[in-house]
Design a protein around this motif. Sequence first.
Motif, PDB file in Angstrom:
ATOM      1  N   ILE A 228       0.850  -1.200   0.000  1.00  0.00           N
ATOM      2  CA  ILE A 228       0.000   0.000   0.000  1.00  0.00           C
ATOM      3  C   ILE A 228       0.885   1.248   0.000  1.00  0.00           C
ATOM      4  CG2 ILE A 228      -1.727   1.284   1.291  1.00  0.00           C
ATOM      5  CD1 ILE A 228      -2.874  -1.326   2.227  1.00  0.00           C
TER       6      ILE A 228
ATOM      7  N   PHE B  21      -3.127  -1.379  -6.215  1.00  0.00           N
ATOM      8  CA  PHE B  21      -3.882  -1.701  -5.013  1.00  0.00           C
ATOM      9  C   PHE B  21      -4.608  -3.040  -5.159  1.00  0.00           C
ATOM     10  CE2 PHE B  21      -7.350  -0.969  -1.921  1.00  0.00           C
ATOM     11  CZ  PHE B  21      -6.563  -0.715  -0.832  1.00  0.00           C
TER      12      PHE B  21
ATOM     13  N   GLU C 176       8.490  -5.649  17.545  1.00  0.00           N
ATOM     14  CA  GLU C 176       9.651  -4.747  17.556  1.00  0.00           C
ATOM     15  C   GLU C 176      10.857  -5.391  18.228  1.00  0.00           C
ATOM     16  OE1 GLU C 176       8.341  -0.827  18.647  1.00  0.00           O
ATOM     17  OE2 GLU C 176       7.581  -0.885  16.591  1.00  0.00           O
TER      18      GLU C 176
ATOM     19  N   TRP D  12       3.137   0.717  22.445  1.00  0.00           N
ATOM     20  CA  TRP D  12       3.039  -0.657  21.950  1.00  0.00           C
ATOM     21  C   TRP D  12       3.958  -0.814  20.752  1.00  0.00           C
ATOM     22  CZ3 TRP D  12      -1.469  -3.001  18.811  1.00  0.00           C
ATOM     23  CH2 TRP D  12      -1.318  -4.401  18.750  1.00  0.00           C
ATOM     24  N   MET D  13       3.500  -0.492  19.573  1.00  0.00           N
ATOM     25  CA  MET D  13       4.364  -0.644  18.404  1.00  0.00           C
ATOM     26  C   MET D  13       4.764   0.744  17.925  1.00  0.00           C
ATOM     27  SD  MET D  13       2.947  -3.742  16.185  1.00  0.00           S
ATOM     28  CE  MET D  13       1.630  -4.703  16.831  1.00  0.00           C
ATOM     29  N   GLY D  14       5.871   1.197  18.444  1.00  0.00           N
ATOM     30  CA  GLY D  14       6.292   2.572  18.172  1.00  0.00           C
ATOM     31  C   GLY D  14       6.529   2.842  16.700  1.00  0.00           C
ATOM     32  N   SER D  15       7.144   1.904  16.017  1.00  0.00           N
ATOM     33  CA  SER D  15       7.518   2.171  14.633  1.00  0.00           C
ATOM     34  C   SER D  15       6.293   2.294  13.738  1.00  0.00           C
ATOM     35  CB  SER D  15       8.437   1.066  14.112  1.00  0.00           C
ATOM     36  OG  SER D  15       7.728  -0.137  14.056  1.00  0.00           O
ATOM     37  N   LEU D  16       5.173   1.727  14.171  1.00  0.00           N
ATOM     38  CA  LEU D  16       3.956   1.848  13.377  1.00  0.00           C
ATOM     39  C   LEU D  16       3.068   2.970  13.883  1.00  0.00           C
ATOM     40  CD1 LEU D  16       2.872  -1.864  13.015  1.00  0.00           C
ATOM     41  CD2 LEU D  16       3.535  -0.359  11.189  1.00  0.00           C
TER      42      LEU D  16
ATOM     43  N   LEU E 249      -5.415  -0.422  14.974  1.00  0.00           N
ATOM     44  CA  LEU E 249      -4.783  -1.736  14.925  1.00  0.00           C
ATOM     45  C   LEU E 249      -5.219  -2.589  16.116  1.00  0.00           C
ATOM     46  CD1 LEU E 249      -2.883  -3.316  13.154  1.00  0.00           C
ATOM     47  CD2 LEU E 249      -0.982  -2.493  14.502  1.00  0.00           C
TER      48      LEU E 249
ATOM     49  N   LEU F 200      -5.627   0.017   6.729  1.00  0.00           N
ATOM     50  CA  LEU F 200      -4.244   0.310   6.349  1.00  0.00           C
ATOM     51  C   LEU F 200      -4.187   1.477   5.361  1.00  0.00           C
ATOM     52  CD1 LEU F 200      -2.327  -3.021   5.832  1.00  0.00           C
ATOM     53  CD2 LEU F 200      -1.468  -0.961   6.852  1.00  0.00           C
ATOM     54  N   TYR F 201      -5.123   1.467   4.414  1.00  0.00           N
ATOM     55  CA  TYR F 201      -5.117   2.548   3.426  1.00  0.00           C
ATOM     56  C   TYR F 201      -5.370   3.886   4.118  1.00  0.00           C
ATOM     57  CZ  TYR F 201      -5.848   4.869  -1.009  1.00  0.00           C
ATOM     58  OH  TYR F 201      -5.715   5.690  -2.087  1.00  0.00           O
TER      59      TYR F 201
ATOM     60  N   TYR G  27      -4.723   4.573   7.175  1.00  0.00           N
ATOM     61  CA  TYR G  27      -3.516   4.844   7.976  1.00  0.00           C
ATOM     62  C   TYR G  27      -2.489   5.641   7.184  1.00  0.00           C
ATOM     63  CZ  TYR G  27       1.117   3.390   9.778  1.00  0.00           C
ATOM     64  OH  TYR G  27       2.413   3.341  10.200  1.00  0.00           O
ATOM     65  N   PHE G  28      -2.337   5.302   5.903  1.00  0.00           N
ATOM     66  CA  PHE G  28      -1.345   6.015   5.105  1.00  0.00           C
ATOM     67  C   PHE G  28      -1.782   7.433   4.763  1.00  0.00           C
ATOM     68  CE2 PHE G  28       0.538   1.865   4.346  1.00  0.00           C
ATOM     69  CZ  PHE G  28       1.865   2.194   4.462  1.00  0.00           C
TER      70      PHE G  28
ATOM     71  N   ARG H 161       0.870   9.690  10.045  1.00  0.00           N
ATOM     72  CA  ARG H 161       0.799   8.227   9.997  1.00  0.00           C
ATOM     73  C   ARG H 161       0.649   7.589  11.358  1.00  0.00           C
ATOM     74  NH1 ARG H 161       4.544   5.522   5.495  1.00  0.00           N
ATOM     75  NH2 ARG H 161       3.631   6.606   3.762  1.00  0.00           N
TER      76      ARG H 161
ATOM     77  N   PHE I 247      -2.139   5.108  13.949  1.00  0.00           N
ATOM     78  CA  PHE I 247      -3.357   4.318  14.033  1.00  0.00           C
ATOM     79  C   PHE I 247      -4.310   4.885  15.073  1.00  0.00           C
ATOM     80  CE2 PHE I 247      -0.939   0.953  11.882  1.00  0.00           C
ATOM     81  CZ  PHE I 247      -1.887   0.542  10.978  1.00  0.00           C
TER      82      PHE I 247
END
Lengths: 456, 495
Positions: free
Chosen positions: A383, A389, A448, B60-64, B126, B174-175, B177-178, B183, B185
Amino acid sequence: MNALILSAVLGVIMMFSGLLLKQKSNLRHLATAGLFLLFVANLLEMSGITFFSINVGSMMHFDRFALLFNSVIFFSTFVYFLLSARDIERTGSYYAEYFALIFFILCGVVLATSFTSLLILFLGIEIISIPLYILTGSDKKNLRSNEASLKYFLLGAFSTGLMLMGIALIYGSAGSFDTAQINVAAKPGTLMIAGMILLLFSMAFKVSAAPFHFWTPDVYDGAPTVFTSFMATIVKVAVFVAFIRLFYEAFGRLQQQWQIWIALITAATLLIGNITAVFQQSVKRMLAYSSIAQAGFMLMAIYAMNMDGKEGLLIYSAAYSLATIGIFAVLIKMNDYTFDGFNGLAKQEPLLAATTAIFLLSLAGIPLTGGFIAKFKMLESVIATGKNFWLVIFAVLMAAVSVYYYFRVIQAMYFKDGPARVIPISPVFKGTLVALAVLIILLGIFPELLLNWFYF
Amino acid sequence: MIPVLLILIPLLTGLVAFFVKNEKSVKGWALASSVITLAVSLIGLTVLKDPEYFAQRYEWMGSLNSSFSVKLDGLSQILCLLNAVAFPLIFIATWKTVYAKANNFFALMLLMQAGMMGVFVAADALLFYFFWELALIPAYFLCSQWGGPRRIQVTFKFFIYTFVGSLLMLVGLLYIYFHTPGRSFDITAFYNAALTSKEQDWLFWLLFIAFAIKMPIFPFHTWQPDTYEQSPTAVTMALSGVMVKMGVFGLLRWLLPVLPLASWRWGDTTSTLAVVGMIYASLIAIQQDDIKRLVAYSSIAHIGLMCVTIFSLNNIGMQGVMIQLFNHGINIIGLWIGAEWIERQMGTRKLSELGGLAQKAPALAIFFVVIALANIALPLTNAFVGEFLMFTGIFSSIATHYSLWFTVLAGVCIILAAVYTLNLIRKIFYGNVSAAVSAAGDIRLSEKLALGVIVILIVWIGIYSQPFLRITEDISADITNGIINRPEIARYLTR
């Protein structure tokens, strides 16, 4: 560098220890210990401690990417040894050689993950492949094993030819084997594109992507189950690392040219792998097709060519390898490889059934397991490219199809009655399975823990 | 703190329950756990007022940019309350039912409750998706292991259906989210996502299908009657009482505010689907001979009405939906308790084999008739409040040109509901005593307790609904105003 030398040395040691050590169990312990050493040595290199300093003349580059994948691969192999080393011995009488060949394969893996020259890539892929031909045919008295080996060898040799041809054409166009220089010189001329397509085909063959997958079900089915497990996980992941590295580093600037090809191959692989798996009656053969289907998902990382894709491949390789190794380890213990053979397993061996269920849920991509995060990352990476898509929608529909055949095993284990029979299993085996299941769930909740290694 | 407790109590007690081998003690353990959850939920509703108790956020998930972020607002409060009320009722009502491997059964029930709690309190897309699936997995195992003879295929159909829906939803999330600012959640980021109206148009369906399957809305409903029929009744209660509310909740929390333009534009389409489903389900319900299937189809009709109301984008209607979520939950559990008891005693669920039960079981008859009257929304029952508000909402809707049609057609379904519900009562309780009924006794204390609580709630909300309406007052205004006050939409509205 640590892992490269050590794995080669360990291979030689294992060869000779077959003569010196008469006890089977000693041999097994030696191999497991050696592998652990390999894993540790690789980890040490990640933190900057190298034992050897040899000039490789810019043909290899042991960067974080390569080392990290090596670690995942070595760890998976370690788990594989813990679970299945006993079954490796049972395959035939030359058990020391089997371990030696596996170490040689690992040596090839290191070459394939760290290459910066196409020559090393070729060497790596060949060092991986040739021992595999032998291992596939190691059940000498079994006709199917021989057939699988021959088939694999012939088709593999053909794909090797394609690869060499591709490399030659690329050399003709770019004047170099070095990936960085190829990327600089890359222009969409006939010679370059033809070479690239040939390389694409040969790599697609090695990762069993459609339409180059025809060897996979027969070879995976015919080979002794322990080695199928090794081939479908560790080897496949290693080739994927080489694949992604090749296309990121050598053909990064030609993305326009190859991206749609990869997208089509991905879609075809997902379709064929998933749909065919639905119709299988044997769990082993189902797993062969499922490995094709899972390769389809991993191909998305190559298609996307971004950091999300690399992260995704890392977590995918860990989640997929660990789960598949676990399932195969259980499968080896079963007397009957069909779906019905699993009937009632939950009553006989609740622990075995519970861990297998977790592995299957992970492969199907249910949240809370590593498999979910892996698939999630792959979808995210596609995505993020902002194009095609349809591939994402198609992939999730295929993931839904995959639930069908993974859940058939769960249904057989839990909801059907039957005399599922297993050969006696050791407490160590059970303990390892539980640890593996916990690891997969940990990976699903805190991905992570693994991903951060990319950056620190 | 409260939302975290609401998840953790059933989750941890559920995991422990796997290891309680004694059947009696595991039943007691599950009941105790669910009562504690109910207590926590009530404390959160009445005693505590400080907002710090109602929201919690952990890394939780920092990179996301995804965090373990939970919060309780009015909508979450009422659904968590429903979830917390439902499980003790279920456990009490099915106290006498015997399960093979009871420890696994009750453990999975509690895990399902935890998953649904998580769905209702998640403030991160998420995390929401995680819980959405987690609620499903225990349900899958429960139905396939303890259900009726066709359970394996039926449950599998249910699982595949909802799994396809949730995967499409995942892609949609997800779409989005972008396209969120920075960016993330987080729910506020989702509410501020920069999506063109064209993107919203197709994203709408990715999300709507997932929720429509769960609710279920015609034509995605085919899994539901089979699953309700084949599941063990305790699970059917949880599925129909609480889990279908996840779909409605999804619309209210993750669809309307995130894709406001599309929700308004597609409103007539979805309402049409829902109305068609209502009439269709009601007509089938009239024909049913099996109690469980009848209640299942009646549930499709009731949920359809909620869907129509939601897309009429009217504040009064929205209030009605929120209180009706709770009402429908307890009413249908009441109906199932009756059905379960009848099946256990008489060994049949066929209306044609029953009759005259009022003479043998007068207590059950009284309770069941009150609940059935609530099912057709008679005044003085809780459903009257909800459905009256909902019809007012649909009729006075300014978001659609067809409000009159929707009102009339949905109104027809109320009449049809009266037909099949009264028929149900007549065939079970009145007429001649049939062979199957002749040996029956009356309900015992545990059923009386559960049904009594339900009847009290029905009457209470029917007479004095203000405290319940007040819980959801703010959030329903937020949701409707967030859409109809948008300049892009406001100028088209038929004021």
